[in-house]
Design an enzyme around this catalytic site. Structure first.
Site, PDB file in Angstrom:
ATOM      1  N   ASP A  66       0.969  -1.362   0.243  1.00 20.05           N
ATOM      2  CA  ASP A  66       0.149   0.282   0.082  1.00 20.05           C
ATOM      3  C   ASP A  66       0.694   1.204  -0.336  1.00 20.05           C
ATOM      4  O   ASP A  66       0.629   2.427   0.275  1.00 20.05           O
ATOM      5  CB  ASP A  66      -0.609  -0.086   1.637  1.00 20.05           C
ATOM      6  CG  ASP A  66      -1.722  -0.936   0.888  1.00 20.05           C
ATOM      7  OD1 ASP A  66      -2.976  -2.145   0.436  1.00 20.05           O
ATOM      8  OD2 ASP A  66      -2.113  -2.024   2.344  1.00 20.05           O
TER       9      ASP A  66
ATOM     10  N   SER B 276       2.186   6.995   0.745  1.00 17.65           N
ATOM     11  CA  SER B 276       1.563   5.929   1.422  1.00 17.65           C
ATOM     12  C   SER B 276       0.293   5.786   1.184  1.00 17.65           C
ATOM     13  O   SER B 276      -0.229   7.389   1.240  1.00 17.65           O
ATOM     14  CB  SER B 276       1.599   5.905   2.818  1.00 17.65           C
ATOM     15  OG  SER B 276       0.577   5.689   4.202  1.00 17.65           O
ATOM     16  N   ARG B 277      -0.354   4.904   0.471  1.00 10.67           N
ATOM     17  CA  ARG B 277      -1.465   4.773  -0.138  1.00 10.67           C
ATOM     18  C   ARG B 277      -2.910   5.078   0.453  1.00 10.67           C
ATOM     19  O   ARG B 277      -4.086   5.290   0.291  1.00 10.67           O
ATOM     20  CB  ARG B 277      -1.993   3.532  -1.372  1.00 10.67           C
ATOM     21  CG  ARG B 277      -0.287   3.987  -2.479  1.00 10.67           C
ATOM     22  CD  ARG B 277      -0.788   3.264  -3.578  1.00 10.67           C
ATOM     23  NE  ARG B 277       0.466   2.820  -4.150  1.00 10.67           N
ATOM     24  CZ  ARG B 277       1.074   2.323  -4.371  1.00 10.67           C
ATOM     25  NH1 ARG B 277       0.904   0.494  -3.408  1.00 10.67           N
ATOM     26  NH2 ARG B 277       2.361   1.802  -4.896  1.00 10.67           N
ATOM     27  N   VAL B 278      -3.052   4.153   1.914  1.00  6.86           N
ATOM     28  CA  VAL B 278      -3.994   4.819   2.743  1.00  6.86           C
ATOM     29  C   VAL B 278      -3.510   5.418   4.138  1.00  6.86           C
ATOM     30  O   VAL B 278      -4.636   5.739   5.210  1.00  6.86           O
ATOM     31  CB  VAL B 278      -4.646   3.463   3.322  1.00  6.86           C
ATOM     32  CG1 VAL B 278      -4.784   2.283   1.962  1.00  6.86           C
ATOM     33  CG2 VAL B 278      -3.209   2.182   3.557  1.00  6.86           C
TER      34      VAL B 278
END
Length: 509
Positions: free
Chosen positions: A339, A364-366
């Site tokens: 992620d 950081s995708r989340v």
């Protein structure tokens, strides 16, 4: 044709007797080939994939290729007591490892056996090393932060509990240091940590364990080690063993952080194993593919919904690149599975910027959804300011006359870079980080010389903890309203004024 009931009974009994003898033959096989941690056995007709097999002499193996006339077995022991003709029998169960609270504070091998010289581990439960990842219904969105204590990460590349964040970079750029500092920072956060060392030197693992002990971090940590001197099968199963131990705590509703150090060596071990058992190791071989190897491992990291237990596993896999090549086969595999990634740059490391995080291609995708409100509000412009500084720095090398705005941006960028530097094994509490990032982003340090930024930082932390403990607690609890913003601004302004006055007096002396 009339059949006597007693004759029918005798025929059935004879068939049952022969069936039993045939079954027993299928339960015990004979080794026909052995070498390099691999054995091939004949006669195990009913063997299951990943089944635990026992050799005469006490060694164990794991069934891999189930072929028509033979079974390829990965030997899970370094004892050389297996020969051609050795008997091998089924156990009827898949490879499992002991799990439980007794594992905390211990160093174990890839089979969950203690190797730290502190006696036996008393556990009552075992878990299979391979298990199914939680389904979409059981998962919950990532919304709780996992604080690393590292300013560059918590401010620009935040990590949430249940996330999979890749740490990637060349050799000797500080990848393991980031993982170890994150483990140390969980001291007061009720997070269990599992560190899996794959293909490392025993001395490196011993040094890491000593670092964790000195920081009082071993009490909540399990170290799983499959060193470089051990066979490829043991290095291959080590991360799955670590994940099984982590899943036990997740099933109890606990939050777990697991570090895989590193998956590059894990892929090498698997390829060696694949070639020895004559399994194609390339991309065309599914499921014997390195992508599938890592995806089924990392998919087990999740945050589980409260109705299904409520625990989480946060994974920090580490990948080593060659000359910064993130487009190679293994790095792109793991980038696509995770992620987000924290990219460490060799040039930054050698120029003294530690941790050597490159925020340009780190993402950081989340984690933003899990970031504390105060840090999210304060650090918003930080990544942009840092990136602009890097661009202007390159441009300024060729330009002699710079306008006032460019000079100001370069000065602020220098102080941001200095602020993001951090010594290893010295994580910073998140409330103090927010204050320091606020000072950097709002250009409160323009009167502070660059070489004094670290001194300013240390004294700011002391000032905030002594004079604003309630504000620090509110920020760390996730609160940040207009009142908090004003209080934070006035506290930083007050300290900056006092610091610059004191610094000016020192210079006069």
């Amino acid at each position: 044709m009339n059949l006597n009931p007693s004759e029918i009974s005798n025929v059935i009994k004879a068939e049952i007797k022969h069936f039993r003898s045939r079954t027993e033959e299928a339960e015990v096989g004979t080794v026909i080939l052995v070498g390099d941690g691999i054995a091939r056995a004949h006669g195990l007709d009913n063997c299951m994939a990943n089944e635990l097999l026992e050799f005469d002499g006490g060694s164990f193996g794991m069934a891999q290729n189930l072929e028509e006339d033979s079974v390829s077995i990965a030997v899970l022991s370094d004892r050389a007591n297996i020969r051609e003709g050795t008997s091998v029998r089924r156990t009827g169960r898949v490879v499992s490892v002991p799990v439980g609270d007794g594992m905390l504070g211990r160093v174990v091998n890839a089979l969950g056996e203690p190797i730290d010289g502190n006696g036996m581990i008393f556990t009552t439960e075992k878990r299979p090393i391979e298990s199914e990842a939680p389904g979409i219904i059981k998962r919950k969105s990532v919304s709780v932060p996992l604080i690393t204590g590292i300013k560059a990460i918590d401010s620009m590349i935040p990590i949430g509990r249940g996330q999979r964040e890749l740490i990637i970079g060349d050799r000797q750029t500080g990848k393991t240091t980031i993982a170890v500092d994150t483990i140390i920072n969980q001291r007061d956060s009720d997070v269990i940590c599992v560190y899996v060392a794959i293909g490392q030197k025993n001395s490196s693992v011993a040094r890491l364990v000593e670092t964790l002990k000195n920081a009082d971090a071993m009490n909540y940590t399990v170290v799983v080690s499959a060193s470089a001197g051990e066979s490829a099968p043991l290095q291959y199963i080590a991360p799955y063993t670590g994940c099984a131990i982590a899943e036990y705590f997740m099933s109890k509703g606990r939050d777990v952080l697991i570090v895989y150090d590193d998956l590059s060596k894990h892929a090498v071990a698997y390829r060696a194993l694949s070639l020895l058992i004559r399994r194609p190791p390339g991309r065309e071989a599914y499921p014997g593919d390195v992508f599938y190897l890592h995806s089924r491992l990392l998919e087990r990291a999740a945050r589980v919904a409260p109705e299904y237990g409520g625990g989480s596993i946060t994974a920090l896999p580490i990948i080593e690149t060659q000359a910064g090549d993130v487009s190679a086969y293994i790095p792109t595999n793991v980038i696509s599975i995770t992620d987000g990634q924290i990219y460490l740059e060799t040039e930054l490391f050698h120029s003294g910027i530690v941790p050597a995080v490159n925020p340009g291609i780190s993402v950081s995708r989340v984690g933003g959804a899990a970031q504390l409100k105060g840090m999210k509000k304060v650090s918003g412009p930080l990544k942009l300011l840092y990136s602009q500084y890097r661009e202007l720095q390159t441009f300024a090398q060729f330009g002699s006359d710079l306008d006032a705005d460019t000079v100001s941006r370069l000065a602020q960028g220098e102080r941001i870079v200095e602020m993001l530097k951090q010594d290893k094994t010295h994580p910073v509490r998140i409330g103090c980080q927010i204050a320091m990032v606020y000072a950097a982003v709002n250009d409160k340090m323009k009167q502070v010389p660059v070489e004094k930024v670290r001194d300013y930082e240390e004294k700011l932390y002391i000032h905030m903890e002594n004079n604003c403990p309630d504000l620090i607690k509110r920020l760390e609890s996730g609160y940040y309203d207009d009142c908090d913003r004003e209080q934070l601004g006035s506290a930083v302004d007050e300290f900056t004024r006092e610091y610059t006055e004191e610094n000016a007096k020192d210079q006069e002396r």
